[in-house]
Design an enzyme around this catalytic site. Structure first.
Site, PDB file in Angstrom:
ATOM      1  N   THR A   1     -52.460 -10.153 -23.696  1.00 32.50           N
ATOM      2  CA  THR A   1     -53.473 -11.203 -23.530  1.00 32.50           C
ATOM      3  C   THR A   1     -54.750 -10.793 -24.265  1.00 32.50           C
ATOM      4  O   THR A   1     -55.373 -11.600 -24.964  1.00 32.50           O
ATOM      5  CB  THR A   1     -53.776 -11.454 -22.039  1.00 32.50           C
TER       6      THR A   1
ATOM      7  N   LYS B   1     -47.509 -22.548 -11.551  1.00 33.66           N
ATOM      8  CA  LYS B   1     -48.325 -21.419 -11.095  1.00 33.66           C
ATOM      9  C   LYS B   1     -48.066 -21.220  -9.618  1.00 33.66           C
ATOM     10  O   LYS B   1     -47.796 -22.187  -8.904  1.00 33.66           O
ATOM     11  CB  LYS B   1     -49.814 -21.729 -11.292  1.00 33.66           C
TER      12      LYS B   1
ATOM     13  N   PRO C   1     -47.415 -11.754 -13.703  1.00 30.30           N
ATOM     14  CA  PRO C   1     -48.644 -11.356 -13.009  1.00 30.30           C
ATOM     15  C   PRO C   1     -49.830 -12.275 -13.307  1.00 30.30           C
ATOM     16  O   PRO C   1     -49.845 -12.975 -14.325  1.00 30.30           O
ATOM     17  CB  PRO C   1     -48.930  -9.945 -13.534  1.00 30.30           C
TER      18      PRO C   1
ATOM     19  N   ARG D   1     -50.917 -15.741  -8.491  1.00 27.81           N
ATOM     20  CA  ARG D   1     -52.281 -15.347  -8.139  1.00 27.81           C
ATOM     21  C   ARG D   1     -52.317 -15.031  -6.654  1.00 27.81           C
ATOM     22  O   ARG D   1     -51.847 -15.810  -5.843  1.00 27.81           O
ATOM     23  CB  ARG D   1     -53.242 -16.490  -8.473  1.00 27.81           C
TER      24      ARG D   1
ATOM     25  N   LYS E   1     -50.910 -24.507 -22.030  1.00 28.69           N
ATOM     26  CA  LYS E   1     -50.811 -23.203 -22.698  1.00 28.69           C
ATOM     27  C   LYS E   1     -49.475 -23.047 -23.413  1.00 28.69           C
ATOM     28  O   LYS E   1     -49.411 -22.702 -24.584  1.00 28.69           O
ATOM     29  CB  LYS E   1     -50.979 -22.091 -21.646  1.00 28.69           C
TER      30      LYS E   1
ATOM     31  N   ALA F   1     -60.213 -15.897 -19.101  1.00 28.78           N
ATOM     32  CA  ALA F   1     -60.108 -16.540 -17.783  1.00 28.78           C
ATOM     33  C   ALA F   1     -59.422 -17.900 -17.911  1.00 28.78           C
ATOM     34  O   ALA F   1     -59.602 -18.600 -18.906  1.00 28.78           O
ATOM     35  CB  ALA F   1     -61.496 -16.706 -17.171  1.00 28.78           C
ATOM     36  N   ASN F   2     -58.637 -18.258 -16.916  1.00 27.93           N
ATOM     37  CA  ASN F   2     -58.017 -19.580 -16.875  1.00 27.93           C
ATOM     38  C   ASN F   2     -59.020 -20.571 -16.276  1.00 27.93           C
ATOM     39  O   ASN F   2     -59.796 -20.217 -15.400  1.00 27.93           O
ATOM     40  CB  ASN F   2     -56.752 -19.551 -16.000  1.00 27.93           C
TER      41      ASN F   2
ATOM     42  N   VAL G   1     -57.423  -7.543 -18.495  1.00 25.59           N
ATOM     43  CA  VAL G   1     -57.556  -8.069 -19.861  1.00 25.59           C
ATOM     44  C   VAL G   1     -58.887  -7.628 -20.479  1.00 25.59           C
ATOM     45  O   VAL G   1     -58.938  -7.162 -21.609  1.00 25.59           O
ATOM     46  CB  VAL G   1     -57.455  -9.614 -19.882  1.00 25.59           C
ATOM     47  N   GLY G   2     -59.966  -7.774 -19.726  1.00 23.11           N
ATOM     48  CA  GLY G   2     -61.293  -7.428 -20.239  1.00 23.11           C
ATOM     49  C   GLY G   2     -61.362  -5.977 -20.720  1.00 23.11           C
ATOM     50  O   GLY G   2     -61.971  -5.689 -21.759  1.00 23.11           O
TER      51      GLY G   2
HETATM   52  N1  PHE Z   1     -51.084 -14.917 -15.806  1.00 19.34           N
HETATM   53  C1  PHE Z   1     -50.813 -15.110 -17.167  1.00 19.34           C
HETATM   54  C2  PHE Z   1     -51.247 -16.461 -17.684  1.00 19.34           C
HETATM   55  O1  PHE Z   1     -52.025 -17.132 -17.058  1.00 19.34           O
HETATM   56  C3  PHE Z   1     -49.685 -14.419 -17.753  1.00 19.34           C
HETATM   57  C4  PHE Z   1     -48.229 -14.800 -17.669  1.00 19.34           C
HETATM   58  C5  PHE Z   1     -47.717 -16.075 -17.548  1.00 19.34           C
HETATM   59  C6  PHE Z   1     -47.352 -13.793 -17.867  1.00 19.34           C
HETATM   60  C7  PHE Z   1     -46.367 -16.335 -17.635  1.00 19.34           C
HETATM   61  C8  PHE Z   1     -46.003 -14.043 -17.944  1.00 19.34           C
HETATM   62  C9  PHE Z   1     -45.494 -15.317 -17.830  1.00 19.34           C
HETATM   63  O2  PHE Z   1     -50.901 -16.871 -18.758  1.00 19.34           O
END
Ligand code: PHE
Length: 347
Positions: free
Chosen positions: A139, A66, A102, A30, A54, A249-250, A173-174
């Site tokens: 996604t 992350k 990404p 990010r 996840k 969204a996360n 994504v949206g």
């Molecule tokens: N940013 C993404 C997520 O939160 C996507 C992602 C994660 C892409 C890990 C590739 C590997 O899930």
């Protein structure tokens, strides 16, 4: 955590590794500016934890991590490529403990730059550099599958025709999510803070635009948060006029109690780390696990049935859907390992 102040740009690079219990920690990068460094640290930590859940819920051999690159307010975009290459070196030094892709503020082109020094731990490079490209469409497919399952759970209808879906954030994504919803005959409205995006969907495509300040009280069937986190909180939940929340969204919940607040209002919540896993599933599968396209797609489409099992479990046990999803993920994680003290390395 690995924390580095990047002297040439004054950016802070933060890599948070939450768990390697199931495999190398993976999670996106990010890149944005933050109020201060503690805010960036907190975001990285929470996002990394979300990735652990996840990956576990998606049954992937990956842990959670992350990276946050906190940009200074006066960041000169000309410095971006060199900053990304230095960040790539840092990833490479970790020797496979952390894999990235990404996230908000980074693209496949950025992944190409990071991979120049960070290979082979970088997902979603462009096709010209041997990658599978953006994770956004995958996604979106997962969220779409999740919206189908969510709508079916509350209405017993398998079709999304005429269903009112409000998408907050028409981005990577949206945007593709709205295309799928429109194809299915849903009545799509959207909100965004960027003028160019608003023009594209409102003026060129004729979609109904909801001003950002009106999003929470706009009546709809499904609210799909596809921008930043924290949008479901003590202040917004009482205002919601939707039947369910399902978006990409996360960290949509500002605090754990928000799951109960939604539950008390009778709003069905699709846990974010389950419904938004499509990109991580597809990219990990295609680029690291050797899956063909067809398998990646079918695994992403399992998100709907997985959510259904979570809804069934929540209903049967009288717990929130968030609690049910966490239980499902935790069943794959050894509880003892989850409470370790963090290691801090300053490089
Ligand atoms: N940013 C993404 C997520 O939160 C996507 C992602 C994660 C892409 C890990 C590739 C590997 O899930």
């Amino acid at each position: 955590m690995v924390i580095r102040r990047d002297a040439p740009t004054d950016a802070w690079i933060i890599i948070a590794i939450h768990s390697t219990r199931l495999g190398p920690a993976a999670g996106g990068t990010r890149m944005k500016s933050y109020l201060d460094v503690p805010a960036a640290l907190q975001d990285a930590l929470r996002l990394a934890e979300g990735m652990t859940y996840k990956m576990a819920a998606a049954e992937l051999p990956r842990g959670g991590g992350k990276a946050v690159i906190a940009l200074p307010p006066d960041f000169d975009t000309a410095a971006r490529p060199s900053l990304l290459r230095r960040y790539g070196e840092l990833i490479h030094q970790l020797g496979g403990t952390y894999h990235t892709g990404p996230d908000v503020g980074t693209s496949s082109e950025d992944m190409d730059l990071i991979a120049e020094t960070g290979a082979p731990y970088v997902h979603a490079r462009t096709a010209s550099r041997g990658g599978s490209g953006s994770s956004g469409p995958a996604t979106a497919l997962g969220v779409y599958s999740g919206i189908q399952a969510t709508w079916e759970w509350i209405s017993a209808q398998t079709s999304l025709a005429g269903v009112r879906v409000l998408v907050q954030g028409a981005g990577t994504v949206g945007g593709p999510l709205m295309d799928r919803l429109l194809e299915a005959g849903a009545q799509v409205s959207f909100s965004d803070v960027e003028e160019t995006v608003v023009r594209r969907y409102r003026d060129e495509r004729g979609l109904t635009f909801v001003p950002p300040e009106q999003v929470y009280e706009t009546e709809c069937d499904i609210f799909a948060p596809c921008a930043l986190g924290g949008v479901l909180n003590r202040e917004t939940i009482p205002r919601l006029k939707c039947r369910a929340v399902a978006g990409s969204a996360n960290n949509q919940l500002a605090e754990p109690e928000d799951a109960e607040r939604l539950w008390a209002r009778g709003i069905l919540y699709a846990p974010d780390f389950v419904v938004n896993a499509g990109g991580a599933i597809a990219l990990t599968g295609l680029e690291a696990l050797g899956w063909p396209e067809t398998e990646a797609e079918s695994r992403v489409k399992e998100i709907g049935p997985r959510l259904r099992r979570i809804y069934e479990m929540a209903a049967a046990q009288g717990i929130t859907t968030e609690a049910a999803a966490r239980k499902m993920a935790e069943a794959r994680l050894e509880p003892g390992r989850m409470n370790q003290m963090p290691h801090v390395t300053v490089l």
